[in-house]
Design an enzyme around this catalytic site. Structure first.
Site, PDB file in Angstrom:
ATOM      1  N   MET A   1      24.283   8.351   2.637  1.00  0.00           N
ATOM      2  CA  MET A   1      24.191   9.670   3.258  1.00  0.00           C
ATOM      3  C   MET A   1      24.470   9.586   4.763  1.00  0.00           C
ATOM      4  O   MET A   1      25.139  10.457   5.330  1.00  0.00           O
ATOM      5  CB  MET A   1      22.804  10.274   3.007  1.00  0.00           C
ATOM      6  CG  MET A   1      22.672  11.701   3.495  1.00  0.00           C
ATOM      7  SD  MET A   1      23.928  12.778   2.774  1.00  0.00           S
ATOM      8  CE  MET A   1      23.009  13.521   1.425  1.00  0.00           C
TER       9      MET A   1
ATOM     10  N   LYS B   1     -17.567  -0.330   6.091  1.00  0.00           N
ATOM     11  CA  LYS B   1     -18.095  -1.337   5.175  1.00  0.00           C
ATOM     12  C   LYS B   1     -19.604  -1.199   4.950  1.00  0.00           C
ATOM     13  O   LYS B   1     -20.085  -1.273   3.824  1.00  0.00           O
ATOM     14  CB  LYS B   1     -17.779  -2.727   5.732  1.00  0.00           C
ATOM     15  CG  LYS B   1     -18.306  -3.810   4.853  1.00  0.00           C
ATOM     16  CD  LYS B   1     -18.021  -5.187   5.389  1.00  0.00           C
ATOM     17  CE  LYS B   1     -18.854  -6.148   4.561  1.00  0.00           C
ATOM     18  NZ  LYS B   1     -18.175  -7.375   4.284  1.00  0.00           N
TER      19      LYS B   1
ATOM     20  N   GLU C   1       0.817  -1.215   0.000  1.00  0.00           N
ATOM     21  CA  GLU C   1       0.000   0.000   0.000  1.00  0.00           C
ATOM     22  C   GLU C   1       0.851   1.265   0.000  1.00  0.00           C
ATOM     23  O   GLU C   1       0.462   2.290  -0.549  1.00  0.00           O
ATOM     24  CB  GLU C   1      -0.954   0.024   1.192  1.00  0.00           C
ATOM     25  CG  GLU C   1      -2.094  -0.989   1.111  1.00  0.00           C
ATOM     26  CD  GLU C   1      -1.725  -2.335   1.687  1.00  0.00           C
ATOM     27  OE1 GLU C   1      -0.533  -2.566   1.998  1.00  0.00           O
ATOM     28  OE2 GLU C   1      -2.636  -3.187   1.828  1.00  0.00           O
TER      29      GLU C   1
ATOM     30  N   PHE D   1     -11.754  -6.791  14.235  1.00  0.00           N
ATOM     31  CA  PHE D   1     -10.690  -7.325  13.387  1.00  0.00           C
ATOM     32  C   PHE D   1     -10.320  -6.302  12.314  1.00  0.00           C
ATOM     33  O   PHE D   1     -11.185  -5.756  11.646  1.00  0.00           O
ATOM     34  CB  PHE D   1     -11.147  -8.635  12.742  1.00  0.00           C
ATOM     35  CG  PHE D   1     -10.139  -9.198  11.782  1.00  0.00           C
ATOM     36  CD1 PHE D   1      -8.882  -9.609  12.223  1.00  0.00           C
ATOM     37  CD2 PHE D   1     -10.434  -9.296  10.426  1.00  0.00           C
ATOM     38  CE1 PHE D   1      -7.942 -10.105  11.337  1.00  0.00           C
ATOM     39  CE2 PHE D   1      -9.493  -9.798   9.528  1.00  0.00           C
ATOM     40  CZ  PHE D   1      -8.248 -10.203   9.991  1.00  0.00           C
ATOM     41  N   GLN D   2      -9.045  -6.029  12.194  1.00  0.00           N
ATOM     42  CA  GLN D   2      -8.517  -5.066  11.225  1.00  0.00           C
ATOM     43  C   GLN D   2      -9.110  -3.668  11.372  1.00  0.00           C
ATOM     44  O   GLN D   2      -9.366  -2.976  10.401  1.00  0.00           O
ATOM     45  CB  GLN D   2      -8.675  -5.584   9.797  1.00  0.00           C
ATOM     46  CG  GLN D   2      -7.820  -6.828   9.577  1.00  0.00           C
ATOM     47  CD  GLN D   2      -7.623  -7.161   8.121  1.00  0.00           C
ATOM     48  OE1 GLN D   2      -8.491  -6.925   7.306  1.00  0.00           O
ATOM     49  NE2 GLN D   2      -6.469  -7.730   7.809  1.00  0.00           N
TER      50      GLN D   2
HETATM   51  C1  TPP Z   1      12.259   5.628   5.381  1.00  0.00           C
HETATM   52  C2  TPP Z   1      13.552   6.248   5.758  1.00  0.00           C
HETATM   53  N1  TPP Z   1      14.335   5.659   6.692  1.00  0.00           N
HETATM   54  C3  TPP Z   1      15.511   6.212   7.049  1.00  0.00           C
HETATM   55  C4  TPP Z   1      15.928   7.380   6.487  1.00  0.00           C
HETATM   56  C5  TPP Z   1      17.250   8.010   6.918  1.00  0.00           C
HETATM   57  N2  TPP Z   1      18.186   8.038   5.782  1.00  0.00           N
HETATM   58  C6  TPP Z   1      18.370   9.139   5.048  1.00  0.00           C
HETATM   59  S1  TPP Z   1      19.415   8.914   3.796  1.00  0.00           S
HETATM   60  C7  TPP Z   1      19.679   7.316   4.232  1.00  0.00           C
HETATM   61  C8  TPP Z   1      20.611   6.448   3.453  1.00  0.00           C
HETATM   62  C9  TPP Z   1      20.092   6.136   2.112  1.00  0.00           C
HETATM   63  O1  TPP Z   1      20.894   5.120   1.579  1.00  0.00           O
HETATM   64  P1  TPP Z   1      20.777   4.696   0.065  1.00  0.00           P
HETATM   65  O2  TPP Z   1      19.367   4.521  -0.330  1.00  0.00           O
HETATM   66  O3  TPP Z   1      21.680   3.558  -0.190  1.00  0.00           O
HETATM   67  O4  TPP Z   1      21.251   5.986  -0.712  1.00  0.00           O
HETATM   68  P2  TPP Z   1      22.667   6.732  -0.771  1.00  0.00           P
HETATM   69  O5  TPP Z   1      22.661   7.769   0.304  1.00  0.00           O
HETATM   70  O6  TPP Z   1      23.738   5.719  -0.586  1.00  0.00           O
HETATM   71  O7  TPP Z   1      22.656   7.333  -2.127  1.00  0.00           O
HETATM   72  C10 TPP Z   1      18.950   6.997   5.369  1.00  0.00           C
HETATM   73  C11 TPP Z   1      18.978   5.691   6.050  1.00  0.00           C
HETATM   74  C12 TPP Z   1      15.080   7.967   5.539  1.00  0.00           C
HETATM   75  N3  TPP Z   1      15.362   9.128   4.941  1.00  0.00           N
HETATM   76  N4  TPP Z   1      13.920   7.379   5.182  1.00  0.00           N
END
Ligand code: TPP
Lengths: 158, 574
Positions: B475, B161, B49, B111-112
């Site tokens: 990052m 529903k 979803e 439920f749900q």
């Molecule tokens: C849903 C979610 N969880 C955690 C984060 C924190 N976060 C920001 S950037 C990042 C790393 C992203 O890694 P990747 O997708 O491999 O991209 P890269 O930075 O290596 O290009 C994280 C964990 C986020 N922005 N969104």
């Protein structure tokens, strides 16, 4: 600074939680909140007392206006307005202090709304200062229970 | 004529002109899905979803129309939450339908059952819990009106529903008037005049354009204004494409990973014209030190955005396009300010651009992720739609891909949702089957909605995914490198799956690029392939995103990479 904000809203369920949630979600403080019907059964009025500097209050009113169920927002603090609160105070009474308690009530133009062998319950209406003064005087006699309504307010006609 | 709630809902959705929706069925929605069958509305079954919400969001951002998603009660509805929050933060018009247990069971921990109205209250523009079938047409009309007008945003409609099963009377109103909802579209003429007098007094103006420019489709008006007065223009992440990236007055993105030129220009300006932007902390850095000498004009449709983070001197509340149109009209006969003073300012601005352009190591043997993005930019037409995930991949796209047209970059800016890009690309591709749509991903983010490979395979949807694979949560790793002595706690993804095989297992073409010489041909091959493709591009593992404004610093205090640390806090050159 303290602000008294009058908010007219659609009389629908969920509106109160939207308004309350707006305050909690943004870290705004609510000191009191009263809701009641208006002449139009589809519309309710909330009177909200909040504390914050001008910037915060401006944000509060802007955010309130943004809610779809909010029809009108007025910060009464910017104008001249009348406000009232109700206090219900259940006070312990003995033979000895009974007269004194009743005299204080009379001075404050309170009403006795309930009596038991050793308590009186008073109803005091007034602005916040009056209610506070009454509480201060009555407290030493032994307060069993106190309920304050929170403030309702209306602007004065110029 | 009496109709069931489910039939009324389908009719109402159709009346709004909806052609496609993204969703996932469940028990309480059986009646609705039955009515939907053969209704003419295309329903795309995503495999989660969250992806349905992001796909609807991508559709909405790419087209400007309201995106529609749907999920069943309980877990279906809660799976939409991230997508709804993403849309809210970036002002994306979205209507999300959620199933709900029958009205007589609400509140009984059925439920749900989940109180999705309560859960989504802080992340929606508005929401409705339907009470009776008769209300369906009005509520749907209002929801689409709310989602798509003013400052757009998501609206949730919760559908018990029994409301879908019972019969009601269909009625259509000509307009969806809502008493408490009157967005102010026209700016106050007096305020608009003030903008011009501010500009007259200014010798160092800059335009800071945000996502509002894209949403209100005001590119033309802003370009005309900037050109007439020769005002350098920077955009936010969501504003990219709202001002042509190849325009000589464009400075690139500003903020934490903005260009040196944009950040210096903002910092040294004496007038900031903020248009459809909201002074996000990723833009301002330390607000105390933000543009210390600038007067601030703020044009925005949302009164609550004015003076929220930064005190504004001249607010103009209104739709950006309308305000800019009036502004240009008022300004018609005025002389241009392109005089000696402005020339001097532009010389300084251009000098910053030359002094520190965006750059990376172009000579080394490894594949630099920036190189991949640059090549992608060269190989794709102006109308290609690029989506991003979140992290370094997103910032490199913002820096090195040239966006010349609005609505060509779809990226989760406000919430920063990893897993957004791929499903958003699907939404955009369904809207524009003939355009090129590419999701630039990180190896971490792509795994957050990788199940959607099944959806693109099913529809042979030609979305391209380019994974900038650094086997890191890049990052976060970069911050650990800079501020935590390279202690890479829980950011190493060395146990990644073989993405090419994963793609192939779903029936999607996979391409791996391991050498620099193969980047161009690999990308070209993906672009030419008629169906979906996943490109797994093995990039330099510890490459960083620079420049960078560290937390708490002023926008002029950028760092340019670990090897250049001695240059920290490089100040303005006079
Ligand atoms: C849903 C979610 N969880 C955690 C984060 C924190 N976060 C920001 S950037 C990042 C790393 C992203 O890694 P990747 O997708 O491999 O991209 P890269 O930075 O290596 O290009 C994280 C964990 C986020 N922005 N969104």
């Amino acid at each position: 600074m303290r602000h008294t904000i009058s908010v007219t809203v659609e009389n629908r369920f969920g509106v109160l939680s939207r308004v309350a949630g707006l305050f909690s979600g943004r870290g705004f403080n609510i000191e009191s909140l009263c809701v009641g019907a208006t002449v139009d059964p589809e519309v309710s009025r909330m009177t909200i007392v909040t504390r914050g500097d001008d910037r915060i209050t401006e944000q509060v009113t802007k955010q309130l206006r943004k809610l779809v169920d909010v029809i009108k927002v007025a910060d009464l603090t910017e104008t001249s307005f009348v406000d009232r609160e109700i206090l219900l105070a259940k006070i312990s009474a003995t033979e000895k202090n009974k007269a004194e308690i009743l005299r204080i009530n009379e001075i404050f133009r309170g009403r006795i709304v309930d009596i038991s062998p050793n308590t009186y319950t008073f109803e005091i209406t007034g602005d916040e200062g009056k209610i506070d003064a009454f509480m201060k005087l009555i407290r030493p006699f032994g307060v069993k229970e106190i309920v304050r309504s929170g403030k309702i307010a209306v602007s004065r006609e110029m | 004529m009496k109709m069931t709630g489910a039939d009324m809902l389908v009719k109402s959705i159709k009346d709004e002109g909806v052609e496609i929706m993204f969703g996932y069925p469940g028990g309480v929605l059986l009646h609705f899905y039955d009515s939907l069958f053969n209704s003419g509305i295309k329903h795309v079954l995503t495999r989660h979803e969250q992806a349905a919400a992001h796909a609807a969001d991508g559709y909405a951002r790419a087209t400007g129309r309201v995106g529609v998603c749907m999920a069943t009660s309980g877990p279906g509805a809660t799976n939409l939450v991230t997508g709804i929050a993403t849309a809210q933060m970036d002002s994306v018009p979205l209507v999300a339908f959620t199933g709900q247990v029958p009205t007589n069971m609400i509140g009984g921990d059925a439920f749900q059952e989940a109180d999705i109205i309560g859960i989504t209250r802080p992340i929606t523009k508005h929401s409705y819990l339907l009470q009776k079938a008769d209300d369906i047409p009005r509520v749907v009309q209002e929801a689409f009106h709310l989602a798509g007008t003013g400052r757009p945003g998501p609206v949730v409609i919760d559908l018990p529903k029994d409301v879908l099963v019972e019969e009601g009377k269909y009625s259509f109103r000509e307009n969806a008037e809502i008493r408490g909802y009157k967005p102010k579209l026209d700016g106050h003429p007096g305020q608009i005049k003030k903008v011009l007098s501010e500009l007259k007094k200014s010798s160092r103006p800059v335009i800071y354009a945000g996502g509002g420019v894209v949403i209100s489709e005001a590119t033309e008006e802003i370009v005309a204004f900037a050109e007439k007065h020769q005002i350098p223009t920077t955009t936010t992440l969501l504003g990219l494409g709202g001002f042509p990236g190849n325009h000589p007055l464009h400075l690139g993105m500003l903020g934490m990973h903005g260009t040196y030129q944009a950040n210096m220009t903002i910092h040294e300006s004496d007038l900031i014209l903020a248009i459809g932007a909201r002074f996000d902390d990723r833009v301002t850095g330390n607000v105390e030190k933000f543009a210390p000498n600038a007067r601030i004009v703020h044009i925005d449709i949302d009164p609550s955005a004015i003076s929220k983070n930064i005190e504004v001197h001249v607010p103009v509340v209104g739709d950006v396009k309308r305000v800019m149109t009036v502004l240009n009209e008022m300004d018609k006969d005025a002389k241009t300010t392109h005089n000696a003073i402005r020339g001097k300012w532009l010389d300084r601005v251009n000098a910053w651009g030359k002094e520190r352009p965006l750059t990376y190591d172009r000579e080394g043997p490894t594949i630099k992720p920036q190189y991949v993005v640059e090549k992608l930019s060269e190989l794709t037409p102006d109308d290609a739609i690029i989506t991003t995930e979140v992290g370094q991949n997103q910032m490199w796209v913002a820096q090195f891909y040239r966006f010349n047209k609005p609505r060509t970059l779809l990226s989760s800016g406000g919430l920063g949702t990893m897993g957004y890009g791929f499903p958003a690309a699907m939404g955009a591709q369904f809207a524009y089957p003939d355009r090129l749509v590419v999701d630039v991903a990180g190896d971490g983010s792509i795994q957050m909605n990788i199940q959607e490979l099944a959806t693109v395979a099913q529809h042979n949807l030609p979305v391209k995914i380019v994974v900038l694979n650094n086997c890191f949560l890049g990052m976060v790793r970069q911050w650990q490198e800079l501020f935590f002595q390279r202690r890479y706690s829980s950011t190493c993804l060395i146990s990644n799956p073989d993405f090419v095989k994963v793609a192939e297992a779903f029936g999607v073409k996979g391409i791996r690029i391991e050498n620099k010489v193969d980047v161009e041909s690999g990308l070209a091959e993906a672009i030419e392939h008629p169906g979906p493709v996943l490109v797994d591009c093995m990039v330099d593992r510890e490459e960083g995103v620079y420049p960078m404004v560290p937390a708490g610093a002023a926008s002029s205090e950028m760092i340019f990479g670990p090897e250049k640390k001695e240059e920290k806090k490089l100040k303005a050159v006079k």
